[in-house]
Design a protein around this motif. Structure first.
Motif, PDB file in Angstrom:
ATOM      1  N   ASN A   9       0.843  -1.198   0.000  1.00 28.52           N
ATOM      2  CA  ASN A   9       0.000   0.000   0.000  1.00 28.52           C
ATOM      3  C   ASN A   9       0.874   1.242   0.000  1.00 28.52           C
ATOM      4  O   ASN A   9       2.021   1.216   0.473  1.00 28.52           O
ATOM      5  CB  ASN A   9      -0.892   0.045   1.253  1.00 28.52           C
ATOM      6  N   THR A  10       0.315   2.333  -0.483  1.00 32.57           N
ATOM      7  CA  THR A  10       0.946   3.649  -0.361  1.00 32.57           C
ATOM      8  C   THR A  10      -0.094   4.617   0.180  1.00 32.57           C
ATOM      9  O   THR A  10      -1.195   4.722  -0.352  1.00 32.57           O
ATOM     10  CB  THR A  10       1.475   4.157  -1.709  1.00 32.57           C
ATOM     11  N   ASP A  11       0.269   5.285   1.279  1.00 33.65           N
ATOM     12  CA  ASP A  11      -0.617   6.260   1.912  1.00 33.65           C
ATOM     13  C   ASP A  11       0.150   7.557   2.055  1.00 33.65           C
ATOM     14  O   ASP A  11       1.002   7.688   2.935  1.00 33.65           O
ATOM     15  CB  ASP A  11      -1.078   5.735   3.275  1.00 33.65           C
ATOM     16  N   GLY A  12      -0.116   8.494   1.168  1.00 33.39           N
ATOM     17  CA  GLY A  12       0.638   9.731   1.172  1.00 33.39           C
ATOM     18  C   GLY A  12       2.090   9.484   0.828  1.00 33.39           C
ATOM     19  O   GLY A  12       2.416   8.893  -0.197  1.00 33.39           O
ATOM     20  N   ARG A  13       2.987   9.894   1.725  1.00 35.46           N
ATOM     21  CA  ARG A  13       4.431   9.758   1.486  1.00 35.46           C
ATOM     22  C   ARG A  13       4.987   8.428   1.979  1.00 35.46           C
ATOM     23  O   ARG A  13       6.191   8.185   1.864  1.00 35.46           O
ATOM     24  CB  ARG A  13       5.162  10.895   2.196  1.00 35.46           C
ATOM     25  N   VAL A  14       4.127   7.571   2.528  1.00 41.56           N
ATOM     26  CA  VAL A  14       4.612   6.336   3.148  1.00 41.56           C
ATOM     27  C   VAL A  14       4.118   5.128   2.361  1.00 41.56           C
ATOM     28  O   VAL A  14       2.913   4.971   2.133  1.00 41.56           O
ATOM     29  CB  VAL A  14       4.139   6.230   4.608  1.00 41.56           C
ATOM     30  N   LEU A  39       2.558  -0.306   9.732  1.00 41.40           N
ATOM     31  CA  LEU A  39       3.999  -0.143   9.843  1.00 41.40           C
ATOM     32  C   LEU A  39       4.671  -1.275  10.610  1.00 41.40           C
ATOM     33  O   LEU A  39       5.847  -1.560  10.383  1.00 41.40           O
ATOM     34  CB  LEU A  39       4.310   1.228  10.461  1.00 41.40           C
ATOM     35  N   GLU A  40       3.954  -1.930  11.500  1.00 40.47           N
ATOM     36  CA  GLU A  40       4.550  -3.101  12.142  1.00 40.47           C
ATOM     37  C   GLU A  40       4.838  -4.180  11.102  1.00 40.47           C
ATOM     38  O   GLU A  40       5.939  -4.738  11.038  1.00 40.47           O
ATOM     39  CB  GLU A  40       3.652  -3.664  13.238  1.00 40.47           C
ATOM     40  N   GLY A  41       3.838  -4.488  10.270  1.00 40.76           N
ATOM     41  CA  GLY A  41       4.025  -5.499   9.232  1.00 40.76           C
ATOM     42  C   GLY A  41       5.074  -5.099   8.213  1.00 40.76           C
ATOM     43  O   GLY A  41       5.750  -5.964   7.635  1.00 40.76           O
ATOM     44  N   THR A  42       5.232  -3.799   7.996  1.00 44.00           N
ATOM     45  CA  THR A  42       6.284  -3.323   7.110  1.00 44.00           C
ATOM     46  C   THR A  42       7.648  -3.687   7.682  1.00 44.00           C
ATOM     47  O   THR A  42       8.573  -4.078   6.947  1.00 44.00           O
ATOM     48  CB  THR A  42       6.141  -1.803   6.910  1.00 44.00           C
ATOM     49  N   ALA A  78       7.491   7.919   8.225  1.00 43.69           N
ATOM     50  CA  ALA A  78       6.372   7.893   9.163  1.00 43.69           C
ATOM     51  C   ALA A  78       6.803   8.351  10.549  1.00 43.69           C
ATOM     52  O   ALA A  78       6.090   9.104  11.225  1.00 43.69           O
ATOM     53  CB  ALA A  78       5.785   6.488   9.226  1.00 43.69           C
ATOM     54  N   GLN A  79       7.980   7.900  10.990  1.00 48.28           N
ATOM     55  CA  GLN A  79       8.495   8.300  12.304  1.00 48.28           C
ATOM     56  C   GLN A  79       8.607   9.821  12.402  1.00 48.28           C
ATOM     57  O   GLN A  79       8.302  10.416  13.450  1.00 48.28           O
ATOM     58  CB  GLN A  79       9.862   7.654  12.531  1.00 48.28           C
ATOM     59  N   GLU A  80       9.023  10.457  11.320  1.00 48.13           N
ATOM     60  CA  GLU A  80       9.288  11.888  11.339  1.00 48.13           C
ATOM     61  C   GLU A  80       8.067  12.748  11.049  1.00 48.13           C
ATOM     62  O   GLU A  80       8.105  13.962  11.268  1.00 48.13           O
ATOM     63  CB  GLU A  80      10.401  12.203  10.326  1.00 48.13           C
ATOM     64  N   SER A  81       6.986  12.127  10.572  1.00 50.38           N
ATOM     65  CA  SER A  81       5.850  12.947  10.143  1.00 50.38           C
ATOM     66  C   SER A  81       4.526  12.594  10.794  1.00 50.38           C
ATOM     67  O   SER A  81       3.556  13.360  10.662  1.00 50.38           O
ATOM     68  CB  SER A  81       5.690  12.843   8.618  1.00 50.38           C
ATOM     69  N   ALA A  93      -0.014   2.467  12.395  1.00 53.46           N
ATOM     70  CA  ALA A  93      -0.483   2.540  11.008  1.00 53.46           C
ATOM     71  C   ALA A  93      -0.560   4.000  10.589  1.00 53.46           C
ATOM     72  O   ALA A  93      -0.679   4.897  11.430  1.00 53.46           O
ATOM     73  CB  ALA A  93      -1.854   1.878  10.872  1.00 53.46           C
ATOM     74  N   THR A  94      -0.522   4.226   9.294  1.00 51.34           N
ATOM     75  CA  THR A  94      -0.614   5.603   8.790  1.00 51.34           C
ATOM     76  C   THR A  94      -2.010   6.175   8.941  1.00 51.34           C
ATOM     77  O   THR A  94      -2.197   7.394   8.863  1.00 51.34           O
ATOM     78  CB  THR A  94      -0.201   5.658   7.313  1.00 51.34           C
ATOM     79  N   GLY A  95      -2.984   5.334   9.163  1.00 54.35           N
ATOM     80  CA  GLY A  95      -4.361   5.756   9.379  1.00 54.35           C
ATOM     81  C   GLY A  95      -5.163   4.582   9.883  1.00 54.35           C
ATOM     82  O   GLY A  95      -4.688   3.428   9.894  1.00 54.35           O
TER      83      GLY A  95
END
Length: 473
Positions: free
Chosen positions: A327-332, A362-365, A394-397, A438-440
């Motif tokens: 998946n891609t969600d925004g910049r991640v 992000l955990e699965g990533t 993701a960590q930074e944003s 997760a990003t969302g």
């Protein structure tokens, strides 16, 4: 059992046991000035600062309610998660393993504080003395919703472990028990302190008693929230975890009984392989445990299948996850949780938030990045670095403004719902340190979801992947 289903005989070559203190010696308080963020074995030099910040996040969360040498658990999510001070044992096992990925003196001290807290919970259950722990405990003071019970922290006023039954977290799943066992066994491998091995063995024996009587064998899912009712289904992921724990215990104890138990778990996992799709199924169904659940394919069974078993016949499961769950969600960019998570809309179970099928888990990533690194095929390392850099984005944003720890509540700084006159605003988490789950918001298809909340487990997987550390071996 094929010989290529055994753990590497070189599992501990990166780790040198520390000088052995007495088993009952208190753990020295971590020295904040010493820090825990001098990462070694980095996958990429550009990860040095992000990895250091991630360790700082774990340190801050660990010290949010108690400092010094007192054993304690880490609150899994930030205060605003609505889970109050919940400390899931899976996340705390991962925190131990993340600290051991870079086993400095300071990191091992912090890992031992968590390990000692888990051993204390294991020995101080209100009902059971069979080696189990519960799904989650209170990390700090909290009052449950609707004027429900108050918990002072890990230790209740009656001296028993404060498992969070009001949330339904009184159960013990086979997978959670295996992860706690793995963490304790790895602590023993680093420190040679016998109590950690004893705790891991007790958990292994508990899992060994959970053999499934149904068609595909293996070990069933454990016990439901009442602590008594067994789960009928069996999980591929749980049996991977059990296999890895039993294999590690075989290496550490030199007892052949663990190899036999590992073979039972591995046989179940092999039965869950889908040769046509080149992936693992999730396990068996609760409605009929003689039938395979083909309705939802999860990421963790794919990457953990490779990391835990180390069997190159199943290499393509990692490719399946990257290809079908990307998946891609925004910049991640990264992976999502499962095949259903890619398509489900509506609201997330137990929440009013809309499910975003494009969200990145992000955990699965982190799982996938580590599996690619360990597989080491053409292009795998480059793809893993790409996933890790996306996690740094993701960590930074994401996750800014979240807090942890004691509040301004006059009742000892406890967390309580603002809708009921309480507060859950604690101390701001350090910027760009923890990583959100997760990003969302999204629904997994298994009756729960993930959200954009800073998460101990996700951060721990980033630390392990960023340092090429396989927690299973």
């Amino acid at each position: 059992m094929p010989t290529n289903l055994t753990a590497s005989s070189a599992s501990f070559t990166r780790r040198r046991p520390l000088p052995r203190p007495p088993a009952d010696a208190p753990v020295p308080a971590p020295d904040p000035a010493a820090g825990t963020c001098a990462p070694r074995h980095l996958v990429d030099r550009s990860l040095a600062e992000p990895v250091g910040r991630a360790y700082h996040y774990l340190d801050v969360v660990q010290d949010a309610y108690v400092k010094g040498g007192e054993p304690r658990l880490l609150q899994s999510y930030n205060n605003e998660s609505e889970l109050l001070t919940t400390a899931f044992v899976y996340d705390n096992a991962l925190a131990i393993l993340a600290y051991l990925a870079n086993p400095t003196v300071a990191n091992v001290r912090r890992a031992r504080l968590i390990g000692d807290a888990l051993l204390w919970a294991q020995a101080n259950d209100e009902t059971y003395s069979d080696g189990r722990v519960r799904q989650a405990y209170a990390a700090g003071p909290m009052q449950f919703y609707g004027g429900g019970p108050m918990f002072p922290g890990l230790k209740r006023e009656d001296g028993k472990a404060a498992f969070l039954w009001p949330f339904g977290f009184g159960g013990s799943s086979t997978g959670d028990m295996a992860w706690v066992g793995l963490a304790l066994a790895q602590l023993y491998a680093d420190t040679r302190i016998r109590k950690y091995l004893d705790g891991a063995v007790a958990l292994g024996l508990w899992i060994a008693g959970r053999q499934s009587p149904y068609r595909y064998g293996g070990y069933h899912g454990g016990f439901q929230e009442d602590g008594r009712t067994p789960q009928r289904w069996a999980s591929t992921e749980h049996n991977i975890d059990a296999y890895a724990l039993f294999t590690l215990l075989a290496n550490l104890t030199r007892e052949r009984r663990w190899t036999t138990r590992a073979a039972l778990a591995a046989a179940f996992v092999r039965e869950m392989w889908n040769p046509a799709g080149r992936h693992f199924w999730t396990g068996t169904t609760s409605e009929d445990p003689n039938e395979i659940n083909v309705g939802n394919v999860p990421e963790d069974a794919q990457s953990w299948g490779f990391l835990g078993l180390g069997d190159h016949r199943f290499d393509e499961s990692v490719d399946w996850a990257v290809r079908h769950l990307g998946n891609t969600d925004g910049r991640v960019s990264g992976l999502t949780y499962s095949s259903q998570a890619k398509v489900l809309t509506g609201t997330v179970t137990g929440s009013a938030q809309a499910s975003n099928p494009g969200a990145v888990w992000l955990e699965g990533t982190g799982h996938a990045a580590l599996a690619l690194l360990k597989r080491g095929g053409p292009g795998d390392a480059a793809q893993a670095r790409q996933l890790l850099r996306a996690t740094v984005t993701a960590q930074e944003s994401l996750g800014a403004g979240q807090t942890v720890g004691l509040t301004a509540d006059p009742r000892g700084g406890l967390l309580a719902s603002p809708a009921e006159g309480g507060t859950w605003t604690g101390t701001p988490l350090p910027a760009a340190s923890g990583i959100v789950a997760a990003t969302g918001a999204f629904e997994t298809g298994f009756g729960f979801g993930y959200f954009g909340l800073q998460h101990v487990g996700t951060t721990a997987w980033f630390l392990m992947a960023g340092q090429n550390f396989n927690p299973y071996q």
